[in-house]
Enzyme design. Structure first.
Site, mmCIF file in Angstrom:
data_model
loop_
_atom_site.group_PDB
_atom_site.id
_atom_site.type_symbol
_atom_site.label_atom_id
_atom_site.label_comp_id
_atom_site.label_asym_id
_atom_site.label_seq_id
_atom_site.Cartn_x
_atom_site.Cartn_y
_atom_site.Cartn_z
ATOM 1 N N ASP A 107 0.808 -1.219 0.000
ATOM 2 C CA ASP A 107 0.000 0.000 0.000
ATOM 3 C C ASP A 107 0.842 1.271 0.000
ATOM 4 O O ASP A 107 0.284 2.374 0.017
ATOM 5 C CB ASP A 107 -0.919 0.031 1.225
ATOM 6 N N ARG A 123 0.479 -0.818 7.318
ATOM 7 C CA ARG A 123 0.865 0.498 6.807
ATOM 8 C C ARG A 123 2.008 1.091 7.634
ATOM 9 O O ARG A 123 2.844 1.838 7.110
ATOM 10 C CB ARG A 123 -0.313 1.474 6.814
ATOM 11 N N ARG A 129 -9.539 5.739 10.866
ATOM 12 C CA ARG A 129 -8.088 5.665 10.870
ATOM 13 C C ARG A 129 -7.473 6.667 11.858
ATOM 14 O O ARG A 129 -6.756 6.286 12.767
ATOM 15 C CB ARG A 129 -7.528 5.901 9.464
ATOM 16 N N HIS A 175 -11.378 7.387 4.667
ATOM 17 C CA HIS A 175 -10.495 8.538 4.772
ATOM 18 C C HIS A 175 -11.263 9.782 4.347
ATOM 19 O O HIS A 175 -12.091 9.726 3.425
ATOM 20 C CB HIS A 175 -9.275 8.383 3.860
ATOM 21 N N CYS A 208 -5.008 9.954 -3.149
ATOM 22 C CA CYS A 208 -4.269 9.014 -2.311
ATOM 23 C C CYS A 208 -2.854 8.767 -2.848
ATOM 24 O O CYS A 208 -1.940 8.460 -2.081
ATOM 25 C CB CYS A 208 -4.993 7.684 -2.241
#
Length: 287
Positions: free
Chosen positions: A72, A101, A145, A174, A270
């Site tokens: 990612d 992540r 998140r 997000h 992103c």
């Protein structure tokens, strides 16, 4: 000139058959993720088209290397909030919610330092995808998140007002999948993504010139996950309503094929980390 960072989609120095050296969907940490569904060749072509569009629009594009095993990491926005201030370039290194992540963060800190950034580290869970710059302020999404306390930390570090909004739709996990800010002060938002008190706060926010609502189906096709460079707005194909709204406001939408990244839950915004101009950024340790 606006500066953006992108991540390489693969490690060109690795053996061609190395399964850990290129973007793919290897786990599921958001509802969009389809494990094993991506084509590296298509993803590489789509990513390069995005980079060319950024450069053609007048952006300064820098690259982070692909982090082996951190698939990612192509979503470069999540790693850090970047600022150019009177005291130099600063980066607030984020603290991702998921361990898969978090593994890429050490490599990203080294890369940012090589590019001349002083790297501060967030103490609270914070991801770059939850931060949207809106004129002279920031908007922070929390709920899936980032955590609410990150708003105070972000305000102390940046020296800017931070509006905190609660996200309630797991598919729009997000903030940058649910809200976009245009240079003229217009905010595009999917109202279904926000808790009712947050939506009311956004509608009455003094910094919002106007609030334009966008249908959930277009947000789910990543229509709000866009990048602005002057009047040019780069977004994914599949959100004609957003394109029409942008054109009616005098912007020039450029829709690109980015579906290989939709399979992992991200799109144009992103994939890039923009350097913002702040009056001041302070060490988070001192915040």
């Amino acid at each position: 000139m606006q500066r953006f960072f992108v991540s390489d989609v693969h490690d060109a120095s690795a053996p061609p058959d190395d399964p850990h050296a290129a973007y793919c969907v290897a786990w599921r940490i958001n509802p969009h993720m389809q494990v094993g569904s991506t084509s590296l060749d298509r993803a590489r072509a789509q990513h390069e088209t995005l980079v060319r569009a950024l450069v053609a629009s007048g952006a300064d594009v820098r690259r982070h290397p692909f982090v082996r095993g951190c698939f990612d990491c192509v979503f470069a926005k999540d790693n850090a909030v970047l600022a150019r201030t009177a005291r130099g370039r600063r980066a607030l290194l984020c603290r991702p919610r998921h361990a898969v992540r978090a593994r890429e963060q050490a490599a990203r800190a080294r890369s940012l330092a090589r590019h001349g950034y002083q790297v501060d580290r967030a103490r609270h869970h914070l991801e770059g995808g939850d931060v949207v710059r809106a004129g002279g302020a920031l908007v922070l999404g929390h709920g899936f998140r980032s955590e609410p306390a990150a708003a105070r930390e972000l305000a102390a570090w940046s020296g800017l007002e931070v509006l905190a909004l609660e996200l309630v739709d797991a598919h729009l996990y997000h903030l940058d999948t649910a809200l976009a800010a245009l240079p003229d002060g217009t905010l595009l938002v999917c109202p279904d993504a926000l808790a009712p008190p947050s939506l009311r706060a956004l509608r009455r926010w003094r910094r919002a010139r106007r609030v334009v609502e966008v249908a959930r189906d277009e947000a789910l096709r990543f229509g709000l996950n866009l990048v602005t460079i002057g009047r040019r707005v780069i977004l994914a194909k599949g959100a004609p309503g957003v394109e029409r709204a942008l054109a009616s406001l005098g912007y020039e939408p450029l829709a690109l094929e980015l579906d290989e990244f939709h399979r992992a839950g991200g799109s144009a915004a992103c994939l890039v980390s923009e350097e913002h101009r702040f009056e001041a950024a302070r060490s988070s340790d001192a915040a």
